[in-house]
Design a protein around this motif. Structure first.
Motif, short mmCIF file in Angstrom:
data_model
loop_
_atom_site.label_atom_id
_atom_site.label_comp_id
_atom_site.label_asym_id
_atom_site.label_seq_id
_atom_site.Cartn_x
_atom_site.Cartn_y
_atom_site.Cartn_z
N GLY A 1 -18.75 18.25 72.15
CA GLY A 1 -18.42 17.02 71.45
C GLY A 1 -16.94 16.70 71.46
O GLY A 1 -16.55 15.55 71.72
N TYR A 2 -16.11 17.72 71.18
CA TYR A 2 -14.67 17.47 71.13
C TYR A 2 -14.15 16.99 72.49
O TYR A 2 -13.38 16.03 72.58
CB TYR A 2 -13.95 18.75 70.71
N ALA B 1 -15.18 13.38 73.09
CA ALA B 1 -14.38 12.42 72.30
C ALA B 1 -13.00 12.22 72.92
O ALA B 1 -12.53 11.09 73.05
CB ALA B 1 -14.26 12.92 70.86
N ARG B 2 -12.37 13.31 73.34
CA ARG B 2 -11.03 13.20 73.93
C ARG B 2 -11.08 12.50 75.27
O ARG B 2 -10.22 11.69 75.62
CB ARG B 2 -10.38 14.59 74.07
N LEU C 1 -19.88 10.03 67.09
CA LEU C 1 -20.30 10.77 68.28
C LEU C 1 -21.68 11.40 68.06
O LEU C 1 -22.55 11.35 68.94
CB LEU C 1 -19.26 11.85 68.59
N ARG D 1 -12.03 5.47 70.23
CA ARG D 1 -11.72 6.73 69.53
C ARG D 1 -12.93 7.11 68.69
O ARG D 1 -13.21 6.48 67.68
CB ARG D 1 -10.48 6.55 68.65
N LEU D 2 -13.63 8.13 69.16
CA LEU D 2 -14.88 8.52 68.50
C LEU D 2 -14.61 9.52 67.40
O LEU D 2 -13.87 10.49 67.60
CB LEU D 2 -15.83 9.16 69.52
N THR D 3 -15.20 9.28 66.23
CA THR D 3 -15.14 10.29 65.16
C THR D 3 -16.38 11.18 65.33
O THR D 3 -17.30 10.85 66.10
CB THR D 3 -15.19 9.63 63.77
N GLU E 1 -11.57 8.77 74.92
CA GLU E 1 -10.33 8.11 74.52
C GLU E 1 -9.40 7.95 75.72
O GLU E 1 -8.78 6.90 75.93
CB GLU E 1 -9.65 8.94 73.42
#
Lengths: 113, 133
Positions: free
Chosen positions: A24-25, A28-29, A46, A40-42, A32
């Motif tokens: 997931g991290y 998300a990065r 996500l 920009r996913l929180t 972006e």
């Protein structure tokens, strides 16, 4: 052929997973970075988006691994996910071509038809 | 502090989601909070939690609708079968030629027992068709 709607967030998630399995991290990065900072996913966004993509059969879980002392859940694209991404990119490409042609053929002075 | 705040925001999710994915969600939110900010991540969790609750509620509603439609269809089919297509549970035939007293007594007993008996007369014999619905 995927009949559902691919949102912008989902598109970036699919694009991120097109490189291979990811947690997931990382997704998300990457989203972006790919969107030039626009998407920009929180964690909440996500998680929901991944659930919907999994329900639609576009993404599947790829197990859990320990990365730098944290347990991370990995995800990967399914063949249907690859196809949906390719279709969506092709749709955006044709849209861009059609709109680009209109912009090029438009008169330089606004308001004159 | 950050961990506690995010754990609090996680309460927006339904219990089953928290039990299944709560740890992973909190770890992910912690990682992203370092980049996005804790407030943004916290609000994201609350929004995501409510969306998840709506999604689950919708799923329950859909399942209840499917169940109700299925039960309604089954009930309608049963009603139609019972009313429009009555089935004969039992059917017996009695025939006699000449002295028919014994058979007539049997037929009379059947009629008393709720059977419906139709008499079919031929030139040299009598037949009763008795049915019980």
């Amino acid at each position: 052929m995927y009949r559902g709607e691919v949102t912008e967030q989902a598109l970036y998630i699919l694009a991120s997973l097109a490189r291979g399995e990811c947690h997931g991290y990382g997704i998300a990065r990457d989203a972006e970075e790919l969107s030039d900072g626009r998407v920009r996913l929180t964690a909440g966004t996500l998680y929901g988006a991944l659930n919907r993509l999994r329900d639609d059969g576009l993404v599947e879980p790829a197990g859990e691994r320990n990365v730098q002392g944290r347990r991370r859940r990995y995800h990967r694209l399914t063949p249907a996910g690859h196809a949906a991404l390719a279709e969506e990119v092709e749709r955006l490409r044709s849209t861009a071509v059609a709109l680009g042609a209109r912009v090029r053929s438009a008169p330089a002075t606004p308001g004159l038809a | 502090m950050r961990r506690r705040l995010l754990a609090l925001c996680l309460l927006a999710y339904p219990r089953e989601v928290r039990e299944r994915d709560g740890d992973a969600l909190r770890d992910l939110a912690l990682d992203l909070a370092a980049h996005n900010g804790t407030v943004r991540e916290g609000l994201g969790l609350i929004r995501g939690g409510w969306a998840e609750r709506r999604r689950l509620a919708g799923r329950v509603r859909r399942a209840a609708t499917v169940l109700a439609v299925g039960m309604g269809t089954a009930l309608a089919a049963l009603t139609w079968t019972a009313t429009a297509q009555p089935t004969r549970v039992e059917e017996d035939r009695f025939s006699c030629t000449g002295d028919c007293r014994a058979v007539e007594a049997e037929v009379a007993a059947r009629v008393r027992g709720g059977w419906t008996c139709d008499e079919i007369r031929a030139s040299d014999s009598v037949t009763w068709r008795c049915t019980l619905d």
